[in-house]
Motif scaffolding. Sequence first.
Motif, PDB file in Angstrom:
ATOM      1  N   PHE A  96       0.853  -1.182   0.000  1.00 25.81           N
ATOM      2  CA  PHE A  96       0.000   0.000   0.000  1.00 25.81           C
ATOM      3  C   PHE A  96       0.891   1.236   0.000  1.00 25.81           C
ATOM      4  O   PHE A  96       1.745   1.390   0.877  1.00 25.81           O
ATOM      5  CB  PHE A  96      -0.903   0.013   1.239  1.00 25.81           C
ATOM      6  CG  PHE A  96      -1.839  -1.166   1.336  1.00 25.81           C
ATOM      7  CD1 PHE A  96      -2.621  -1.534   0.253  1.00 25.81           C
ATOM      8  CD2 PHE A  96      -1.939  -1.900   2.507  1.00 25.81           C
ATOM      9  CE1 PHE A  96      -3.490  -2.613   0.335  1.00 25.81           C
ATOM     10  CE2 PHE A  96      -2.800  -2.979   2.599  1.00 25.81           C
ATOM     11  CZ  PHE A  96      -3.579  -3.345   1.507  1.00 25.81           C
ATOM     12  N   PHE A  97       0.687   2.118  -0.983  1.00 23.87           N
ATOM     13  CA  PHE A  97       1.621   3.240  -1.081  1.00 23.87           C
ATOM     14  C   PHE A  97       0.927   4.585  -1.168  1.00 23.87           C
ATOM     15  O   PHE A  97      -0.197   4.698  -1.664  1.00 23.87           O
ATOM     16  CB  PHE A  97       2.564   3.044  -2.272  1.00 23.87           C
ATOM     17  CG  PHE A  97       1.932   3.251  -3.626  1.00 23.87           C
ATOM     18  CD1 PHE A  97       2.132   4.424  -4.334  1.00 23.87           C
ATOM     19  CD2 PHE A  97       1.156   2.257  -4.205  1.00 23.87           C
ATOM     20  CE1 PHE A  97       1.565   4.618  -5.587  1.00 23.87           C
ATOM     21  CE2 PHE A  97       0.592   2.430  -5.458  1.00 23.87           C
ATOM     22  CZ  PHE A  97       0.795   3.612  -6.154  1.00 23.87           C
ATOM     23  N   VAL A  98       1.622   5.591  -0.649  1.00 26.67           N
ATOM     24  CA  VAL A  98       1.189   6.983  -0.749  1.00 26.67           C
ATOM     25  C   VAL A  98       1.637   7.498  -2.117  1.00 26.67           C
ATOM     26  O   VAL A  98       2.834   7.602  -2.386  1.00 26.67           O
ATOM     27  CB  VAL A  98       1.811   7.837   0.365  1.00 26.67           C
ATOM     28  CG1 VAL A  98       1.397   9.297   0.209  1.00 26.67           C
ATOM     29  CG2 VAL A  98       1.421   7.301   1.736  1.00 26.67           C
ATOM     30  N   ALA A  99       0.681   7.827  -2.971  1.00 27.93           N
ATOM     31  CA  ALA A  99       0.989   8.196  -4.354  1.00 27.93           C
ATOM     32  C   ALA A  99       1.268   9.697  -4.462  1.00 27.93           C
ATOM     33  O   ALA A  99       0.514  10.448  -5.089  1.00 27.93           O
ATOM     34  CB  ALA A  99      -0.156   7.778  -5.277  1.00 27.93           C
ATOM     35  N   ASP A 100       2.391  10.135  -3.875  1.00 29.25           N
ATOM     36  CA  ASP A 100       2.668  11.574  -3.854  1.00 29.25           C
ATOM     37  C   ASP A 100       3.063  12.097  -5.229  1.00 29.25           C
ATOM     38  O   ASP A 100       2.744  13.239  -5.584  1.00 29.25           O
ATOM     39  CB  ASP A 100       3.716  11.930  -2.796  1.00 29.25           C
ATOM     40  CG  ASP A 100       5.012  11.143  -2.919  1.00 29.25           C
ATOM     41  OD1 ASP A 100       5.033  10.091  -3.589  1.00 29.25           O
ATOM     42  OD2 ASP A 100       6.014  11.581  -2.323  1.00 29.25           O
ATOM     43  N   TRP A 101       3.758  11.290  -6.044  1.00 28.59           N
ATOM     44  CA  TRP A 101       4.065  11.741  -7.406  1.00 28.59           C
ATOM     45  C   TRP A 101       2.780  11.896  -8.215  1.00 28.59           C
ATOM     46  O   TRP A 101       2.661  12.815  -9.034  1.00 28.59           O
ATOM     47  CB  TRP A 101       5.003  10.753  -8.100  1.00 28.59           C
ATOM     48  CG  TRP A 101       6.447  10.961  -7.743  1.00 28.59           C
ATOM     49  CD1 TRP A 101       7.022  12.075  -7.223  1.00 28.59           C
ATOM     50  CD2 TRP A 101       7.505  10.000  -7.889  1.00 28.59           C
ATOM     51  NE1 TRP A 101       8.373  11.885  -7.027  1.00 28.59           N
ATOM     52  CE2 TRP A 101       8.691  10.630  -7.422  1.00 28.59           C
ATOM     53  CE3 TRP A 101       7.568   8.697  -8.343  1.00 28.59           C
ATOM     54  CZ2 TRP A 101       9.924   9.973  -7.427  1.00 28.59           C
ATOM     55  CZ3 TRP A 101       8.790   8.036  -8.342  1.00 28.59           C
ATOM     56  CH2 TRP A 101       9.962   8.683  -7.890  1.00 28.59           C
ATOM     57  N   HIS A 102       1.828  11.009  -7.997  1.00 29.39           N
ATOM     58  CA  HIS A 102       0.552  11.131  -8.726  1.00 29.39           C
ATOM     59  C   HIS A 102      -0.173  12.416  -8.347  1.00 29.39           C
ATOM     60  O   HIS A 102      -0.884  12.996  -9.172  1.00 29.39           O
ATOM     61  CB  HIS A 102      -0.333   9.914  -8.448  1.00 29.39           C
ATOM     62  CG  HIS A 102       0.063   8.695  -9.201  1.00 29.39           C
ATOM     63  ND1 HIS A 102      -0.055   8.582 -10.567  1.00 29.39           N
ATOM     64  CD2 HIS A 102       0.612   7.525  -8.783  1.00 29.39           C
ATOM     65  CE1 HIS A 102       0.384   7.399 -10.962  1.00 29.39           C
ATOM     66  NE2 HIS A 102       0.802   6.736  -9.900  1.00 29.39           N
ATOM     67  N   ALA A 103      -0.009  12.850  -7.106  1.00 32.53           N
ATOM     68  CA  ALA A 103      -0.641  14.108  -6.691  1.00 32.53           C
ATOM     69  C   ALA A 103      -0.129  15.276  -7.523  1.00 32.53           C
ATOM     70  O   ALA A 103      -0.849  16.249  -7.770  1.00 32.53           O
ATOM     71  CB  ALA A 103      -0.391  14.355  -5.207  1.00 32.53           C
TER      72      ALA A 103
END
Length: 395
Positions: free
Chosen positions: A34-41
Amino acid sequence: MLSGMRPTGKLHLGHYHGVLKNWVKLQHEFECFFFVADWHALTTNYDDTRGIEESVWEMVIDWLAAGVNPGSATIFIQSKVPEHAELHLLLSMITPLGWLERVPTYKDQQEKLREKDLATYGFLGYPLLQSADILMYRAGRVPVGADQVSHVEITREVARRFNHIYGREPGFEEQAEAAITKMGKKNAKLYRSLKRKYQEEGDVEALDRARALLKEQQNISMGDSERLYGYIEGGGKVILPEPQPLLTPDSKMPGLDGQKMSKSYHNTIGLREEPDAVAQKIKVMQTDPARVRRTDPGEPEKCPVWGLHKVYSDNETQEWVQQGCRSAGIGCLDCKKPVIDAIVEEQRPLHERAREYEGNPELVRSIIEEGCEQARDAARETLDEVRQAMGLAYR
């Protein structure tokens, strides 16, 4: 199994019912990342990044409060695993431009976010970055809603194209035969029998049994295992396995106005909202406009509160609401009380778990650091094979 969320700050009950409860269940059934998609933000909010860091930590605390367990799943931040960017770059070399332009959400999002300048490579390429996220961990399953199936499909196409271009390594068949021998006499015989049934008779069940057999093998490397996956299918080595969508039901969590719960509609109840705030929000919810006075009968189907009853109330309570509203036997505040009680009770264990992390930010950071290390180990293994297949493994 892999899934992620963009860091948008504290989550609400729509996220809990639509995603997190499913994650908690899946972490006991699959090896989960499970990952925090900070680049997608950044693909849509590149012009204002001030709140990303705070949002990351708030969201991770919400995950932990909901029951996502770092002992059962790997939790990490996307940008802390730079291998994602490298795989994205390498996949971009073989991905036709038209594949990205025809992803349904590409034009939909441009239309919805017309006030933003989304004529950027990052926005066009975000489905391929998603593909890199998935393929990096060789995820067999990706939990998605029906509207996101197209993203898994382009991932499958990219993996198929990559394997077609780079999967025919020198001496492939000789290496595959050597890998079969390592399985031991009994398993090797079974594998060859299943391979023959699939290739000569088209027995799909034999293919499934062969895949299951390979998963059980302890005597062969992951590389050999992927080689044998490709060998039975009559192709080359499967370097990047094609994932399958794991369809999740749409969240049935309505917002305070009866629409889908969403920050965009300003109709949310926070995952960690305080009980008094929850009670106040529900008490002021609009009800059936026909109920001007306490004595006026109403219709539950026209009342946003009824949507919450369908999520939180048992059959007996729902029947009480139906009869009481239509006969004016109960008032709107009477109707709202069971919902308030149910939401507060649902949130109680979430608040208890969250307290440990809210007061100890270093614990949260250590969980993420450990998760990032685990994710990087898996990512490096995949990238080593990708580089080798593409002729980039210099010695």
